[in-house]
Design a protein around this motif. Structure first.
Motif, PDB file in Angstrom:
ATOM      1  N   VAL A 115       0.857  -1.188   0.000  1.00 24.72           N
ATOM      2  CA  VAL A 115       0.000   0.000   0.000  1.00 24.72           C
ATOM      3  C   VAL A 115       0.890   1.234   0.000  1.00 24.72           C
ATOM      4  CG1 VAL A 115      -2.025  -0.991   1.144  1.00 24.72           C
ATOM      5  CG2 VAL A 115      -0.171  -0.051   2.522  1.00 24.72           C
ATOM      6  N   PRO A 116       0.408   2.330  -0.605  1.00 29.55           N
ATOM      7  CA  PRO A 116       1.225   3.544  -0.644  1.00 29.55           C
ATOM      8  C   PRO A 116       1.435   4.121   0.748  1.00 29.55           C
ATOM      9  CG  PRO A 116      -0.580   3.639  -2.246  1.00 29.55           C
ATOM     10  CD  PRO A 116      -0.848   2.475  -1.340  1.00 29.55           C
ATOM     11  N   ARG A 117       2.652   4.580   0.996  1.00 33.99           N
ATOM     12  CA  ARG A 117       2.999   5.236   2.263  1.00 33.99           C
ATOM     13  C   ARG A 117       3.356   6.678   1.972  1.00 33.99           C
ATOM     14  NH1 ARG A 117       1.069   2.488   6.216  1.00 33.99           N
ATOM     15  NH2 ARG A 117       1.292   0.262   5.817  1.00 33.99           N
ATOM     16  N   LYS A 118       2.986   7.522   2.893  1.00 32.40           N
ATOM     17  CA  LYS A 118       3.331   8.928   2.715  1.00 32.40           C
ATOM     18  C   LYS A 118       4.832   9.126   2.965  1.00 32.40           C
ATOM     19  CE  LYS A 118       1.977  13.584   3.792  1.00 32.40           C
ATOM     20  NZ  LYS A 118       1.061  14.491   4.453  1.00 32.40           N
ATOM     21  N   VAL A 119       5.480   9.824   2.058  1.00 34.47           N
ATOM     22  CA  VAL A 119       6.914  10.081   2.198  1.00 34.47           C
ATOM     23  C   VAL A 119       7.104  11.380   2.963  1.00 34.47           C
ATOM     24  CG1 VAL A 119       9.075  10.467   0.951  1.00 34.47           C
ATOM     25  CG2 VAL A 119       7.378   8.878   0.036  1.00 34.47           C
ATOM     26  N   LYS A 120       7.952  11.321   4.000  1.00 33.35           N
ATOM     27  CA  LYS A 120       8.198  12.515   4.807  1.00 33.35           C
ATOM     28  C   LYS A 120       9.335  13.330   4.193  1.00 33.35           C
ATOM     29  CE  LYS A 120       6.771  10.361   9.148  1.00 33.35           C
ATOM     30  NZ  LYS A 120       7.033   8.911   8.955  1.00 33.35           N
ATOM     31  N   GLY A 121       9.311  14.611   4.511  1.00 36.69           N
ATOM     32  CA  GLY A 121      10.429  15.457   4.107  1.00 36.69           C
ATOM     33  C   GLY A 121      10.207  16.189   2.795  1.00 36.69           C
ATOM     34  N   ILE A 122       8.946  16.283   2.371  1.00 33.93           N
ATOM     35  CA  ILE A 122       8.651  17.025   1.138  1.00 33.93           C
ATOM     36  C   ILE A 122       8.751  18.522   1.433  1.00 33.93           C
ATOM     37  CG2 ILE A 122       6.898  17.445  -0.640  1.00 33.93           C
ATOM     38  CD1 ILE A 122       8.069  14.571  -0.421  1.00 33.93           C
ATOM     39  N   GLU A 123       9.470  19.226   0.568  1.00 30.61           N
ATOM     40  CA  GLU A 123       9.609  20.667   0.750  1.00 30.61           C
ATOM     41  C   GLU A 123       8.860  21.382  -0.360  1.00 30.61           C
ATOM     42  OE1 GLU A 123      13.763  21.269   0.624  1.00 30.61           O
ATOM     43  OE2 GLU A 123      14.139  20.080   2.416  1.00 30.61           O
ATOM     44  N   ASP A 124       8.575  22.645  -0.095  1.00 31.38           N
ATOM     45  CA  ASP A 124       7.917  23.407  -1.138  1.00 31.38           C
ATOM     46  C   ASP A 124       8.956  24.072  -2.012  1.00 31.38           C
ATOM     47  OD1 ASP A 124       6.221  24.675  -2.745  1.00 31.38           O
ATOM     48  OD2 ASP A 124       5.555  26.173  -1.291  1.00 31.38           O
ATOM     49  N   GLN A 125       9.353  23.373  -3.048  1.00 33.61           N
ATOM     50  CA  GLN A 125      10.401  23.899  -3.919  1.00 33.61           C
ATOM     51  C   GLN A 125       9.827  24.801  -5.006  1.00 33.61           C
ATOM     52  OE1 GLN A 125      13.910  22.834  -3.970  1.00 33.61           O
ATOM     53  NE2 GLN A 125      13.364  22.285  -1.887  1.00 33.61           N
ATOM     54  N   GLY A 126       8.592  24.555  -5.338  1.00 32.41           N
ATOM     55  CA  GLY A 126       8.077  25.191  -6.548  1.00 32.41           C
ATOM     56  C   GLY A 126       7.416  26.529  -6.299  1.00 32.41           C
ATOM     57  N   ALA A 175       2.767  25.250   0.279  1.00 37.05           N
ATOM     58  CA  ALA A 175       2.063  24.941  -0.947  1.00 37.05           C
ATOM     59  C   ALA A 175       2.488  23.599  -1.538  1.00 37.05           C
ATOM     60  CB  ALA A 175       2.298  26.042  -1.971  1.00 37.05           C
ATOM     61  N   ALA A 176       3.436  22.942  -0.866  1.00 37.13           N
ATOM     62  CA  ALA A 176       3.880  21.657  -1.391  1.00 37.13           C
ATOM     63  C   ALA A 176       2.727  20.671  -1.377  1.00 37.13           C
ATOM     64  CB  ALA A 176       5.034  21.119  -0.557  1.00 37.13           C
ATOM     65  N   GLY A 177       2.774  19.768  -2.307  1.00 36.96           N
ATOM     66  CA  GLY A 177       1.754  18.731  -2.348  1.00 36.96           C
ATOM     67  C   GLY A 177       2.146  17.590  -1.438  1.00 36.96           C
ATOM     68  N   GLU A 178       1.766  16.389  -1.861  1.00 40.37           N
ATOM     69  CA  GLU A 178       2.095  15.213  -1.058  1.00 40.37           C
ATOM     70  C   GLU A 178       2.731  14.176  -1.939  1.00 40.37           C
ATOM     71  OE1 GLU A 178      -1.192  13.496   1.060  1.00 40.37           O
ATOM     72  OE2 GLU A 178      -1.881  15.482   1.693  1.00 40.37           O
ATOM     73  N   LEU A 179       3.636  13.407  -1.334  1.00 41.97           N
ATOM     74  CA  LEU A 179       4.222  12.295  -2.068  1.00 41.97           C
ATOM     75  C   LEU A 179       3.940  11.007  -1.313  1.00 41.97           C
ATOM     76  CD1 LEU A 179       5.974  11.163  -4.369  1.00 41.97           C
ATOM     77  CD2 LEU A 179       7.977  11.587  -2.950  1.00 41.97           C
ATOM     78  N   HIS A 180       3.318  10.091  -2.009  1.00 44.47           N
ATOM     79  CA  HIS A 180       3.158   8.748  -1.481  1.00 44.47           C
ATOM     80  C   HIS A 180       3.966   7.828  -2.366  1.00 44.47           C
ATOM     81  CE1 HIS A 180      -0.317  10.857   0.178  1.00 44.47           C
ATOM     82  NE2 HIS A 180      -0.355   9.934   1.128  1.00 44.47           N
TER      83      HIS A 180
END
Lengths: 498, 349
Positions: A128-139, A155-160
């Motif tokens: 199952v997809p897991r949420k990845v921690k440490g996403i930054e708002d680069q864009g 404004a960063a989204g989410e990465l699973h």
């Protein structure tokens, strides 16, 4: 690259001294080089890097990765290509970049490197997809949107992310399509167990199945898929159809209900074939395996329609607008040949190809110094007697004939090394080192021209394919920072020299 | 096909043939490796290396990719053993691209005289079923054919091939591929497939076979090699060597790299200038080369350190190591001979 072509593009550059603006206060004779015949914008001195990039990217269209990732209409990105070209890393880097530019992304990886999987927190195989921690708002800055005014909310989204477990995916399909009792029969069947654990094709089929499932959940606005390291890169396109057509095919119906068909008119040849076949299969496989197959097929009977429908649906999903295929390759002969096959195959199947990601492309900050000249210079340093120490400073600098010669002229600085009075042996070892640096550069230039040749061959065959080049990294990528770096390189689309 | 009979003698003949090791070198050399490591190239070079001094080797391809034909710059290989190269010293290399469908029809014809029914079987999807869907059957056909070539003898009782080299599936799938016979033997508990699987397994698990893994000095291929070896050992398959491919030449040694960290920019500029590359003063052509060249050296240093790390990891595997150089001109037929010579020097054959 042929020597004459290298010459045409590189050799004259340093000789052009007139007309090109030089930075004030720099009393050099050699100004900023231009390549003959290449238009440069007046008043805007081009760096060697920019020139190099222009040269490398000139024939093909450049693929704009951010345009693709930012487009809300892009819903699925499929990364395909042969093994060992960095498909998984590319998929993960695209997913991270898209998330950090504000999208809600899930990345489906097949077989990530262990450390990369660990750093993304997907090393546990729970399918199952897991949420990845440490996403930054680069864009945020580059998007220029109003997110920063939005109460300071990032404004960063989410990465699973998830790693495919093919057996488990297969089990889930069975469980979803059969009543509990029947499902249990199927799951316990030895034939099923072998089939699901990994005959060639299961992984491909299950990757597509999982893609269908993720899409159906509609929790993400972008799905990035890595494809299995197949024997041939095309397998994953064939596998769903093949398995689907087998599972509801004639053969399997014959296996389950031979008597029914036997009486029908016009099926005489089938009758012969069938008895021979069941007899043969029985002989070959042993009666017990045949029985396992028959039991399996009987139990699966109700789910056949489901398999077929799903395989068709997945196939259509791949063709739909909103799906983008990226062919991933490295600038090597075999990888690009596979890439060319893939491009042709995708076109034949009406699959939407958006471009080629060319990983591990080498560049050089000293691209104007040819391999031949670097080697000649290295020889001069290793055997200094060749250098004519007494030569004048600028006398020969305007003579184009010296370029590419094995005995280049001494320069204005010849002799100043000794004037500075460094000990002779230290100078000797610096000479040796410098010779090494030049040999290293020659090697790099040879690699560069080989890569360029290989890429040119691809571009000649498929000029319609947009290309993005990703500069080679010295080491492997195993954390988000590394993926982010790859993402930047993907978006820049040209070598960045350090 | 005229040589069908030669391809598939009656089972009792080849099943009972004795196992012979030739001076300690296994007669079936299986070459695997992560995708992109050049396992096809290494397999071909190995076949050439083993064919020296009048020996005859068979190079077998099992994945239908025609990689061997591309490498030897010949047309696509048919399902037929065909001479593709002559080795230094008069040896010969034959090649065969095993096609599972044809191997199955071949097999049916030999054992059941069913060759003519092939078309009917194909129409029903039975051939497709057997070669692509039925778990493991495809792999049994592929390994079975290779083992048959290993055991085959001519009329005088000599082995038809001194060595058989297999360009096998990649590391991630190699244990399953070779061990699939065990799986099939477990699934088909009786019958000819069962017997064949058992017989093939006896060859594959004997000292007559060696499984080599090709790797690069990079983290992922090395990790995959270590994992692959653990899997092969767990399945009691004989692991041979680790062959490190595309080893870059050592242009700068440890002492050079030490000096790179401390050397003054101006002294490098002066050396470049002395070598005839332009002015050493600020803005001069030689001076402008210093930063890019030092940057390339820094990249080299980083890679050098990573490679040393990976060498150490490989060293801990406790297997013989071979190293093959990266060919500056790219891979071609001449390069293949060069690699074969290199392998011979390293006493692989």
């Amino acid at each position: 690259m042929s020597p004459d072509r290298a010459g045409a593009r590189e050799a004259p550059s340093e000789l052009k001294t007139a007309g090109e603006p030089t930075t004030a206060g720099e009393p050099t004779t050699a100004g900023e080089p231009t390549t003959a015949g290449e238009p440069t914008t007046a008043g805007e001195p081009r760096t060697a890097e920019a020139q190099e990039a222009a040269r490398r990217l000139s024939p093909a269209r450049v693929l704009d990765i951010d345009l693709l990732l930012d487009d809300p209409k892009t819903r699925i990105v499929v990364c395909c290509g042969s093994g060992g070209v960095g498909k998984t890393t590319t998929a993960a880097a695209l997913g991270l970049r898209a998330a950090e530019r504000g999208r809600k992304v899930v990345v489906l990886t097949i077989d990530p490197a262990r450390r990369l999987a660990q750093s993304m927190g997907i090393d546990s195989l729970d399918n199952v997809p897991r949420k990845v921690k440490g996403i930054e708002d680069q864009g945020k800055a580059s998007r220029g949107d109003t997110a920063e005014e939005d109460g300071g909310r990032p404004a960063a989204g989410e990465l699973h992310a998830m790693m495919l477990d093919m057996k488990r995916t297969f089990d889930e399909v069975v469980e979803a399509h059969a009543d509990p009792q029947r499902a249990a029969t199927i799951l316990a069947n030895p034939f099923y167990q072998s089939l699901s654990a990994g005959f060639a094709g299961t992984q491909e089929y299950m990757a597509m199945e999982k893609l269908g499932q993720l899409r159906a959940r509609d929790e993400w606005d972008l799905i990035v898929v890595d494809t299995p390291p197949s024997r041939s890169a095309l397998d994953f396109l064939d596998a769903p159809k093949r398995l689907g057509s087998f599972l509801d095919g004639r053969l399997i119906r014959l296996l389950t209900a031979p008597a029914k068909l036997g009486g029908r008119a016009g099926m005489a040849f089938l009758n012969v074939g069938m008895s021979m076949m069941t007899g043969t299969l029985g002989k070959l496989l042993g009666g017990q395996l045949l029985k396992d197959v028959q039991t399996f097929v009987a139990a699966m009977d109700t789910t056949f329609g489901g398999f077929r429908t799903r395989a068709d649906a997945t196939y259509k999903l791949l063709q739909a607008p909103g799906t983008a295929f990226l062919v991933v390759a490295a600038p090597e002969r075999d990888a690009l040949r596979e890439a060319a096959y893939f491009v042709e195959r995708l076109a034949a199947e009406d699959m939407p190809l958006v471009g080629l990601v060319l990983n591990r492309v080498h560049g050089s900050g000293a691209g104007r110094l040819s391999a031949e000249r670097a080697l000649a210079a290295a020889e001069n340093l290793e055997d200094p007697r060749i250098v004519d120490q007494g030569d004048g400073k600028a006398g020969l600098r305007n003579s184009p004939d010296t370029y590419g010669s094995s005995q280049p002229p001494a320069s204005e600085a010849a002799g100043t090394a000794t004037e500075e009075g460094s000990p002779a042996d230290a100078e000797r070892s610096v000479d040796q080192l410098t010779a090494g640096l030049l040999r290293l550069h020659a090697e790099r230039m040879q690699l560069l021209s080989r890569e360029q040749r290989t890429r040119d061959r691809f571009t000649a065959r498929h000029p319609e394919v947009a290309v993005v080049e990703v500069p080679a990294l010295p080491g492997d990528v195993h954390d988000l920072a590394g993926l982010r770096d790859i993402g930047d390189r993907l978006a820049a689309g040209r070598p960045e020299h350090t | 096909m005229a040589d069908r009979d030669r391809c598939y003698p009656q089972p009792p003949a080849w099943l009972s043939a004795g196992l012979v090791s030739l001076e300690g070198v296994s007669r079936l050399q299986v070459v695997s490796g992560k995708g992109g490591t050049g396992k096809t190239t290494v397999a071909a070079a190995l076949a050439l290396a083993l064919a020296t001094e009048g020996k005859r080797t068979l190079l077998v391809e099992v994945e239908g990719r025609q990689g061997i034909a591309q490498l030897f710059e010949t047309e696509a290989l048919p399902y037929e053993e065909r001479k593709i190269a002559v080795a230094p010293g008069g040896g010969e290399v034959y090649a065969l691209a095993i096609d599972p469908e044809l191997a199955l029809l071949d097999y049916l014809q030999m054992f059941y005289k069913l060759g003519g029914a092939g078309r009917a079987l194909r129409k029903l999807g039975a051939i497709d079923f057997a070669t692509t869907i039925a778990p493991g059957l495809r792999d049994v056909l592929l390994t079975g054919k290779a083992c048959e070539a290993v055991r085959r003898k001519d009329r005088s009782g000599k082995f038809a091939y001194d060595y058989v080299v297999m360009d096998a599936p990649p590391t991630g799938r190699i244990t399953r591929f070779l061990n699939v016979n065990d799986e099939v033997a477990g699934l088909a508990k009786i019958g000819p497939i069962h017997n064949q699987a058992q017989a093939v397994m006896r060859v594959l698990k004997s000292p007559e076979t060696a499984v080599h893994l090709v790797t690069l000095l990079e983290e992922m291929p090395v990790q995959e090699t270590a994992d692959g070896i653990a899997e092969l050992r767990a399945a009691r398959l004989p692991v041979g060597r680790v062959i490190v491919n595309m080893v870059r030449p050592e242009v700068l040694d440890a002492a050079d790299l030490e000096l790179v960290r401390t050397v003054g920019r101006s002294s490098v500029a002066q050396a470049l200038s002395a070598a005839g590359l332009g002015g050493a003063r600020r803005g001069g052509n030689a001076e402008k080369l210093v930063d890019p060249l030092l940057a390339q050296a820094a990249e080299y240093a980083e890679r050098y350190a990573l490679e040393q790390e990976q060498r150490a990891v490989l060293g801990e595997l406790g297997l013989p190591l071979n190293e093959l150089p990266l060919l500056a001109e790219g891979m071609d037929l001449a390069g293949l001979y060069e690699l074969a010579t290199e392998l011979r020097k390293q006493e692989l054959s």
